[in-house]
Design a protein around this motif. Structure first.
Motif, PDB file in Angstrom:
ATOM      1  N   MET A 274      44.588  47.755  41.276  1.00 17.03           N
ATOM      2  CA  MET A 274      43.729  46.737  40.675  1.00 17.03           C
ATOM      3  C   MET A 274      43.929  45.400  41.383  1.00 17.03           C
ATOM      4  SD  MET A 274      43.982  43.830  38.566  1.00 17.03           S
ATOM      5  CE  MET A 274      45.431  44.006  37.535  1.00 17.03           C
ATOM      6  N   ARG A 275      45.180  45.065  41.665  1.00 14.95           N
ATOM      7  CA  ARG A 275      45.470  43.783  42.323  1.00 14.95           C
ATOM      8  C   ARG A 275      44.996  43.774  43.777  1.00 14.95           C
ATOM      9  NH1 ARG A 275      51.518  42.688  41.645  1.00 14.95           N
ATOM     10  NH2 ARG A 275      51.866  44.452  40.258  1.00 14.95           N
ATOM     11  N   TRP A 276      45.068  44.928  44.460  1.00 13.30           N
ATOM     12  CA  TRP A 276      44.516  44.984  45.825  1.00 13.30           C
ATOM     13  C   TRP A 276      43.052  44.550  45.809  1.00 13.30           C
ATOM     14  CZ3 TRP A 276      46.376  50.679  46.936  1.00 13.30           C
ATOM     15  CH2 TRP A 276      47.748  50.669  47.218  1.00 13.30           C
ATOM     16  N   ALA A 277      42.324  45.102  44.845  1.00  6.12           N
ATOM     17  CA  ALA A 277      40.898  44.784  44.765  1.00  6.12           C
ATOM     18  C   ALA A 277      40.678  43.345  44.322  1.00  6.12           C
ATOM     19  CB  ALA A 277      40.207  45.744  43.795  1.00  6.12           C
ATOM     20  N   TYR A 278      41.420  42.899  43.333  1.00  6.02           N
ATOM     21  CA  TYR A 278      41.238  41.550  42.778  1.00  6.02           C
ATOM     22  C   TYR A 278      41.522  40.477  43.827  1.00  6.02           C
ATOM     23  CZ  TYR A 278      41.735  37.548  39.636  1.00  6.02           C
ATOM     24  OH  TYR A 278      41.586  36.312  39.036  1.00  6.02           O
ATOM     25  N   GLU A 279      42.600  40.664  44.603  1.00  7.94           N
ATOM     26  CA  GLU A 279      43.011  39.650  45.584  1.00  7.94           C
ATOM     27  C   GLU A 279      42.396  39.875  46.960  1.00  7.94           C
ATOM     28  OE1 GLU A 279      44.446  37.116  44.624  1.00  7.94           O
ATOM     29  OE2 GLU A 279      45.658  37.590  42.857  1.00  7.94           O
ATOM     30  N   GLY A 280      41.765  41.019  47.189  1.00  8.27           N
ATOM     31  CA  GLY A 280      41.210  41.307  48.505  1.00  8.27           C
ATOM     32  C   GLY A 280      42.279  41.491  49.568  1.00  8.27           C
ATOM     33  N   VAL A 281      43.346  42.196  49.217  1.00 10.00           N
ATOM     34  CA  VAL A 281      44.481  42.365  50.134  1.00 10.00           C
ATOM     35  C   VAL A 281      44.086  43.270  51.302  1.00 10.00           C
ATOM     36  CG1 VAL A 281      46.857  43.196  50.351  1.00 10.00           C
ATOM     37  CG2 VAL A 281      46.111  42.046  48.241  1.00 10.00           C
TER      38      VAL A 281
END
Length: 582
Positions: A274-281
């Motif tokens: 979820m955080r990969w997608a949210y932050e655009g990592v």
């Protein structure tokens, strides 16, 4: 912004990853000037030198990209909303009473006794933040407690709950697979529930989320009564977002509206993608254990699509060891942290240790005598870079160690050999005037005028002596001559001492004494003092060892000690002459 070609000055692993990250960033968002790389750290205990690789790998890549003119955001996600899993051993100010907090968020656990910080997580974060600042690591820190409790992820949580069956189907592909006989220990800051699941034998996959008669749920609330995460979601309505949970720890139960509720988090295998997608990592490394089927990184690569994102690129990184110790784990006490390393070594050396090895190569950080050899190797590289003879990859690692895109790291003005400084600190036992006298005699043509010229390297060497050299290995110079030993010497031994003493004044410098001490056995055997090993018979080496042992016994009462030239300078001419029987 157009893709910048790989720097012609560097051919190291960092440059190659920088090329890939820039290309991947352009592919995902053509013309977007900002590149996002990420690290994750769990302040569940001391953040050790294995965890530092999680930061240094993306830092070095991000710094190379900055040097090429790109804007880079290096996120460090502080997983401080993870559950407190167990009381780590060996933490000062902590006893077994902290076990009552197991299951609470790390930010709800009291800091160790005597700490100035408000909670457990902040206590361990602070030490890491200070170390990263000393190492010149630029980052954007994000507290997951702040993110979750402020409702930043509310839309993502509701989305995950809405698509819980899709997530469950992905996870179910791995639940039926037979677990490996022994899972490698991770240096990735994994979710505490995931660790418990991994340690259990045939236990339910706690890291996957709640799964029972009410169905699967990828969200776990913290109890409104006891604050612990020992909760089970018993009902959820997608339309109203009403969620009912029960706590197995205290028996508390309540129904909340998830669209307004901020006291819980997505389970790890859902939270991370979820955080990969949210932050655009675009780039994030992971530990070697994440290459196995069902691991967080592998599963996350499928789950991230549910959130409309893509899995980051990035290497699996190998373990970092300590000389004389096994693989590190922050769940056990006594593991060295970056702060421990920086107490005994300059930040340039620590950066170099991470920069010179590819992420998939394991390496060791020395806290024993090996640190002196590492410093010798570093100083030789420094000299090669200065005269232009260093290999390109070595020069690149050196450049990444001594400076960042923001500029040079502070360095010791007169970087005298670490082993020499350690010997001086050992012999002088904290007397700075004595240390300055000895260091001033190392190079009479260009004497050091102040200890500040040798700092901070001198302070690091002194700290190493005081904290990592056992008391029985410390150097204590004799107060009086060993009359019995002197009286028992045969004529060849007496002659060797006379030869040393006769040339002492003329060779009173580090280089001079080095030449003189090694030359005495040569001269005594009828060879020139400057004869090379190829010009000498093998027995000369035996004679040198015998001579050195005699000097050590007469000066410090044992077979070995600091390098003799340094020891002689430290003892001083008058005292040397007295102890050697003149």
């Amino acid at each position: 912004m157009p893709i910048v070609a790989q720097s012609t000055e560097t051919t190291d692993w960092v440059s190659r990853f920088a090329d890939e990250v820039i290309a991947e960033s352009e592919r995902r968002a053509p013309g977007k000037p900002r590149v996002v790389v990420a690290s994750g750290l769990s302040p569940s205990g001391p953040i050790h030198l294995g965890n530092l690789r999680e930061v240094m790998t993306p830092h070095l890549v991000a710094d190379e990209i900055r040097r090429r003119g790109y804007e880079v955001r290096h996120l460090i996600s502080w997983d401080d909303y993870d559950r407190y899993r167990k009381v780590p051993a060996g933490v000062p100010g902590v006893d077994e009473s902290w076990a009552e907090h197991i299951g609470k968020p790390l930010t709800s656990v009291p800091a160790p006794e005597g700490s100035p910080h408000p909670n457990w997580a902040e206590h361990f974060k602070a030490a890491m933040v200070a170390s990263l600042a000393e190492m010149g690591v630029e980052f954007d820190g994000i507290s997951q407690t702040a993110q979750y409790t402020s409702g930043v992820y509310r839309e993502q949580i509701l989305h995950a709950m809405k698509h819980r069956r899709d997530i469950d189907a992905i996870l179910d592909q791995y639940r039926t697979k037979k677990a490996p006989a022994k899972k490698p220990q991770s240096q990735k800051p994994v979710d505490e529930a995931e660790l418990e699941a991994a340690e259990g034998s045939g236990a339910a996959a706690e890291d996957d989320g709640s799964s029972g008669s009410a169905g699967y749920f990828p969200y776990k609330p913290y109890c409104g009564n006891c604050e612990k995460d020992l909760t089970t979601v018993t009902a959820y309505d997608d339309d109203s977002t009403e969620l009912t949970y029960a706590c197995t720890a205290c028996g508390f139960s309540e129904t909340v509206r998830l669209s307004e509720f901020n006291r819980g988090k997505l389970v790890w295998k859902v939270d991370w993608p979820m955080r990969w997608a949210y932050e655009g990592v675009v780039f994030e490394p992971s530990g070697v254990d994440h290459s196995s089927p069902g691991s967080s990184f592998q599963v996350g690569g499928q789950i991230v699509g549910i959130f409309g994102g893509e899995q980051p690129i990035g290497p699996m990184y190998a373990f970092v060891g300590i000389s004389g110790m096994a693989k590190m784990s922050s769940s056990k006490g006594g593991v060295p942290t970056p702060a421990d390393a920086l107490q005994i070594m300059e930040p340039q050396l620590l950066r170099w240790l991470y920069a010179r090895r590819r992420p998939n190569q394991s390496f060791k950080i020395a806290f024993d005598q090996e640190i002196q050899r590492l410093y010798d190797e570093w100083d030789r590289l420094d000299a090669k870079v200065a005269d232009g003879t260093a290999l390109p990859a070595d020069a690149a690692a050196h450049a990444r160690a001594v400076r960042t895109a923001a500029g040079e790291l502070p360095r010791t003005p007169r970087p005298l050999p670490y082993r020499t400084l350690a010997s001086v600190a050992d012999i002088t036992a904290g007397h700075e005037d004595q240390a300055l006298r000895i260091l001033g005699e190392l190079d009479p043509a260009n004497p050091i005028a102040s200890l500040d010229e040798a700092r901070p390297r001198y302070d690091k060497a002194e700290a190493w002596i005081n904290t990592h050299v056992p008391a029985d290995q410390r150097t204590v110079v004799r107060r009086e001559p060993d009359a019995e030993l002197l009286k028992s010497l045969d004529e060849p031994s007496r002659q060797s001492l006379r030869l040393l003493l006769d040339g002492l004044a003329d060779h009173w410098s580090l280089d001079g004494l080095t030449h003189h001490v090694y030359g005495v056995p040569k001269v005594q055997a009828g060879f020139p003092a400057d004869a090379t090993p190829k010009e000498l018979p093998p027995e000369i080496k035996t004679a040198q060892r015998t001579f050195f042992a005699l000097l050590y016994h007469l000066l410090v009462g044992r077979d070995t000690g600091p390098r003799l030239p340094t020891l002689l300078l430290a003892v001083g001419q008058d005292r040397v002459r007295t102890l050697l029987g003149e």
